[in-house]
Design a protein around this motif. Structure first.
Motif, PDB file in Angstrom:
ATOM      1  N   VAL A 180       0.960  -1.117   0.017  1.00 17.82           N
ATOM      2  CA  VAL A 180       0.114   0.075   0.157  1.00 17.82           C
ATOM      3  C   VAL A 180       0.819   1.292   0.041  1.00 17.82           C
ATOM      4  O   VAL A 180       1.815   1.396   1.011  1.00 17.82           O
ATOM      5  N   THR A 181       0.600   2.191  -1.109  1.00 12.22           N
ATOM      6  CA  THR A 181       1.306   3.602  -0.947  1.00 12.22           C
ATOM      7  C   THR A 181       0.558   4.466  -0.682  1.00 12.22           C
ATOM      8  O   THR A 181      -0.650   4.660  -0.999  1.00 12.22           O
ATOM      9  N   PHE A 182       0.896   5.219   0.272  1.00 14.43           N
ATOM     10  CA  PHE A 182       0.127   6.549   0.889  1.00 14.43           C
ATOM     11  C   PHE A 182       0.713   7.629   1.049  1.00 14.43           C
ATOM     12  O   PHE A 182       1.856   7.919   1.049  1.00 14.43           O
ATOM     13  N   ALA A 183       0.105   8.715   0.949  1.00 10.69           N
ATOM     14  CA  ALA A 183       0.570  10.172   1.502  1.00 10.69           C
ATOM     15  C   ALA A 183       0.188  10.468   2.904  1.00 10.69           C
ATOM     16  O   ALA A 183      -1.101  10.406   3.088  1.00 10.69           O
ATOM     17  N   GLY A 184       0.964  10.997   3.680  1.00 14.59           N
ATOM     18  CA  GLY A 184       0.654  11.727   4.959  1.00 14.59           C
ATOM     19  C   GLY A 184       0.813  13.311   4.955  1.00 14.59           C
ATOM     20  O   GLY A 184       1.976  13.702   4.515  1.00 14.59           O
ATOM     21  N   THR A 185      -0.100  13.981   5.157  1.00 13.64           N
ATOM     22  CA  THR A 185       0.005  15.485   4.966  1.00 13.64           C
ATOM     23  C   THR A 185      -0.283  16.220   6.231  1.00 13.64           C
ATOM     24  O   THR A 185      -1.375  15.711   7.138  1.00 13.64           O
ATOM     25  N   ALA A 186       0.594  17.388   6.331  1.00 16.32           N
ATOM     26  CA  ALA A 186       0.106  18.127   7.631  1.00 16.32           C
ATOM     27  C   ALA A 186      -0.168  19.524   6.865  1.00 16.32           C
ATOM     28  O   ALA A 186       0.565  20.120   6.212  1.00 16.32           O
ATOM     29  N   ALA A 187      -1.103  20.205   7.482  1.00  9.56           N
ATOM     30  CA  ALA A 187      -1.620  21.469   6.830  1.00  9.56           C
ATOM     31  C   ALA A 187      -1.782  22.305   8.035  1.00  9.56           C
ATOM     32  O   ALA A 187      -2.378  21.977   9.215  1.00  9.56           O
ATOM     33  N   ASP A 188      -2.055  23.826   7.686  1.00  4.52           N
ATOM     34  CA  ASP A 188      -2.677  24.762   8.700  1.00  4.52           C
ATOM     35  C   ASP A 188      -3.992  24.424   8.604  1.00  4.52           C
ATOM     36  O   ASP A 188      -4.705  23.825   7.728  1.00  4.52           O
TER      37      ASP A 188
END
Length: 246
Positions: A180-188
């Motif tokens: 499984v390939t996934f992206a982890g995102t941190a945002a305002d």
């Protein structure tokens, strides 16, 4: 944008180590405190071994991780040996009583070559009869189906020395066989993206997992479906493995 140091600090906020509150952390803490010497493979920011020292562990503690920013945070504790490197580079002459991989780090061993070399190195780092303890998500639970922006969490994390509100979420990009390939995102909070990491994890079922452990010279001492040492069942979400070096 978030620096590597900010990301390491955010990890500690998202994944605090607390055996008093977390059954998984308590499971590992029991093993660590009972072992004379411990190798933490994929130690991250070092929270597990740091707490072990604070609780009075007097033996040799070594944390191994390829993430330099995470190790910089770990090195705030100077009475633990922190080593930059991968599982495949684990020292072969230390003869540890216990090797541990927490936080589903085992799933980062994606290719057959990575599994083979990493298990061989961990086996070589253990004394005869030493234990390798780790967990991996059971593929039958399909945990990745919950990794989507609708499950974003809000946190307050130290960014550049100042507490800052953030939103964090994961999003699957592909599922191919057991990878499984996934992206982890941190945002305002307004959605402005500050950092994105892409990760690849392998979800091995018990039979192929155990075959690879056997090939590397391990025997299964115990295997659980949860942190209370319950059996593996058709609804287990985890495969918690206690392997012994032959």
């Amino acid at each position: 944008m978030l620096s590597d140091a900010d990301v390491a600090a955010l990890y500690d906020v998202l994944s605090p180590w607390n055996p008093a509150l977390s059954p998984g952390d308590r499971f590992y803490d029991t093993w660590v405190m009972a072992a004379g010497s411990v190798l933490d493979v994929g130690c991250g920011t070092g929270a597990m071994l740091t707490l072990a020292r604070e609780q009075g562990h007097r033996g040799r503690l070594v944390g191994l991780d390829p993430d330099r920013a995470a190790l910089d945070r770990a090195r705030r504790r100077s009475d633990v040996d922190w080593v930059e490197g991968t599982a495949a580079g684990a020292t072969a002459d230390a003869r540890f009583d216990l090797a541990i991989m927490t936080g589903h780090a085992f799933q980062c061993l994606v290719t057959d070559d990575a599994l083979r070399s990493s298990l061989a190195a961990i086996h070589a780092a253990l004394r005869g009869g030493g234990h390798f303890v780790f967990e991996t998500r059971h593929p039958q639970a399909r945990a990745w189906e919950d990794w989507n922006p609708s499950n974003a969490v809000g946190v307050v994390a130290p960014v550049a020395g100042t507490d800052r509100a953030l939103r964090v979420w994961h999003e699957v990009e592909s599922v191919a066989a057991d990878v499984v390939t996934f992206a982890g995102t941190a945002a305002d909070p307004d959605g402005t993206v500050l950092h994105t990491d892409r990760s690849v994890l392998r979800f091995l079922a018990p039979a192929p997992l155990n075959a690879r452990l056997a090939d590397a010279g391990f025997e299964i001492g115990a295997q659980y479906g949860d942190w209370d040492r319950g059996p593996l069942t058709g609804t287990s979400r985890e495969i918690v493995t206690v392997a012994r070096r032959r």
